[in-house]
Design a protein around this motif. Structure first.
Motif, PDB file in Angstrom:
ATOM      1  N   LYS A 126       1.021  -1.034   0.054  1.00  0.00           N
ATOM      2  CA  LYS A 126      -0.074  -0.024   0.253  1.00  0.00           C
ATOM      3  C   LYS A 126       0.600   1.079   0.224  1.00  0.00           C
ATOM      4  CE  LYS A 126      -3.355   2.287   2.499  1.00  0.00           C
ATOM      5  NZ  LYS A 126      -4.378   2.252   4.029  1.00  0.00           N
ATOM      6  N   PRO A 127       0.700   2.160  -1.008  1.00  0.00           N
ATOM      7  CA  PRO A 127       1.154   3.400  -1.036  1.00  0.00           C
ATOM      8  C   PRO A 127       0.898   4.173   0.374  1.00  0.00           C
ATOM      9  CG  PRO A 127       0.756   3.428  -2.631  1.00  0.00           C
ATOM     10  CD  PRO A 127      -0.533   1.741  -1.896  1.00  0.00           C
ATOM     11  N   ASP A 128       2.590   4.567   0.641  1.00  0.00           N
ATOM     12  CA  ASP A 128       2.283   5.565   1.987  1.00  0.00           C
ATOM     13  C   ASP A 128       1.778   7.202   1.338  1.00  0.00           C
ATOM     14  OD1 ASP A 128       3.846   4.272   3.956  1.00  0.00           O
ATOM     15  OD2 ASP A 128       4.952   3.970   2.533  1.00  0.00           O
ATOM     16  N   LEU A 129       1.673   7.557   0.027  1.00  0.00           N
ATOM     17  CA  LEU A 129       1.148   8.296  -0.215  1.00  0.00           C
ATOM     18  C   LEU A 129       1.050   7.993  -2.030  1.00  0.00           C
ATOM     19  CD1 LEU A 129       0.586  11.951  -0.337  1.00  0.00           C
ATOM     20  CD2 LEU A 129       3.067  12.133  -0.566  1.00  0.00           C
ATOM     21  N   VAL A 130      -0.464   8.745  -2.484  1.00  0.00           N
ATOM     22  CA  VAL A 130      -0.622   9.077  -3.847  1.00  0.00           C
ATOM     23  C   VAL A 130      -1.210  10.106  -4.264  1.00  0.00           C
ATOM     24  CG1 VAL A 130      -1.556   7.470  -5.461  1.00  0.00           C
ATOM     25  CG2 VAL A 130      -1.958   6.124  -3.612  1.00  0.00           C
ATOM     26  N   MET A 131       0.124  10.916  -5.001  1.00  0.00           N
ATOM     27  CA  MET A 131      -0.360  11.456  -5.748  1.00  0.00           C
ATOM     28  C   MET A 131      -1.145  12.559  -6.475  1.00  0.00           C
ATOM     29  SD  MET A 131       2.873  14.550  -4.450  1.00  0.00           S
ATOM     30  CE  MET A 131       4.187  12.956  -4.159  1.00  0.00           C
ATOM     31  N   PHE A 132      -2.358  12.931  -6.612  1.00  0.00           N
ATOM     32  CA  PHE A 132      -2.787  12.884  -8.518  1.00  0.00           C
ATOM     33  C   PHE A 132      -3.131  14.409  -9.128  1.00  0.00           C
ATOM     34  CE2 PHE A 132      -6.364  14.238 -11.106  1.00  0.00           C
ATOM     35  CZ  PHE A 132      -6.734  12.394 -11.955  1.00  0.00           C
ATOM     36  N   LEU A 133      -1.797  13.702 -10.280  1.00  0.00           N
ATOM     37  CA  LEU A 133      -1.904  15.121 -10.938  1.00  0.00           C
ATOM     38  C   LEU A 133      -2.718  15.976 -11.955  1.00  0.00           C
ATOM     39  CD1 LEU A 133       1.459  13.974  -9.616  1.00  0.00           C
ATOM     40  CD2 LEU A 133       1.992  15.238 -11.768  1.00  0.00           C
ATOM     41  N   GLN A 134      -3.464  16.505 -11.262  1.00  0.00           N
ATOM     42  CA  GLN A 134      -4.713  16.960 -11.838  1.00  0.00           C
ATOM     43  C   GLN A 134      -4.773  18.050 -12.650  1.00  0.00           C
ATOM     44  OE1 GLN A 134      -8.518  16.149 -11.757  1.00  0.00           O
ATOM     45  NE2 GLN A 134      -8.410  17.616  -9.783  1.00  0.00           N
TER      46      GLN A 134
END
Ligand code: ADP
Ligand code: FDM
Length: 212
Positions: A126-134
């Motif tokens: 499980k990722p510690d952080l998922v960043m979605f580039l909007q």
């Protein structure tokens, strides 16, 4: 005493949002701060499964939709032992696309539910952080034309974007939305800040299992 594990950081986003540019810059920035970091990307086209996927994306072969979904997932699972080993060694992994792309792209096809698409990836690290580039489609268009690979049409990308919005409602995942319309350095600063913020928690908690 066991050494501290690395963090698992994922970048997701629409086509041309800047994922590849930003993954490379983040790895570089972490290394410069003395934190070992490596880049990974999915699909990983270098493996036998990855080559099947690559031929499909390049439209050199056709695969049944469920089958290719499972191949994308298998391509992640085959790399799990390597990922776990690196994380245990204290290496932070910066990953360009992960299971979220898997679900968003397949579920944008007719007849696929989000639930069905998530199942094969249940239990992945499980990722510690998922960043979605909007980024909106008009701005993405200014960054160049669509390529010639499968899925690279505006109608399909719009459906994929909607599926990502659905996935981001899941509070079991640590999502951060990044304004990808900023210049490269602006986006990089936001991404670096979020990444540095997760280190403490990642180092003090065991790696989780996705969607479990
Ligand atoms: P992705 O991996 O999300 O498809 P890339 O990192 O390959 O996106 O970037 C797509 C294109 O947009 C490249 O030509 C890149 O140089 C350019 N680009 C990336 N980030 C920005 C930005 N913040 N502003 C303007 N152009 C950008
Ligand atoms: N893609 C990517 C999927 O359909 N499923 C997946 O699980 C993943 C990881 O493959 F169109 C799609 C998303 C994109 C293509 O392109 C990969 P890049 O340029 O290698 O990211």
């Amino acid at each position: 005493m066991a050494s501290k594990r690395g963090a698992l950081i994922v970048l997701e986003g629409v086509d041309r949002a800047g994922k590849t540019t930003q993954c490379n810059k983040l790895v570089q920035a972490l290394i410069e701060r003395g934190r070992p970091a490596e880049l990974m990307r999915f699909p990983d086209r270098s493996t036998t499964i990855g080559q099947l996927i690559s031929a499909y994306l390049e439209k050199k072969s056709d695969l049944e939709d469920h089958t290719v979904h499972l191949l994308f997932s298998a391509n992640r699972w085959e790399l799990v032992p390597v990922m776990k080993k690196k994380l245990e060694q204290g290496i932070t992994l910066v990953v360009d696309r992960y299971a979220f792309s898997g679900v968003a792209f397949t579920s944008a096809k007719p007849g696929f539910s989000l639930d069905w698409c998530m199942k094969p990836d249940e239990g992945l690290p499980k990722p510690d952080l998922v960043m979605f580039l909007q980024l909106n489609p008009a701005e993405a268009a200014l960054r160049g034309q669509f390529g010639t690979e499968r899925y690279e049409t505006s109608a399909f990308q719009k459906a994929v974007h909607e599926r990502f919005q659905q996935l981001m409602k899941d509070s079991s995942v640590n999502w951060k939305v990044i304004d990808a319309s900023q210049n490269i350095e602006g986006v990089h600063n936001d991404i670096t800040t979020h990444s540095l913020n997760v280190f403490n928690e990642a180092q003090n908690t065991p790696l989780g299992e996705l969607w479990r």
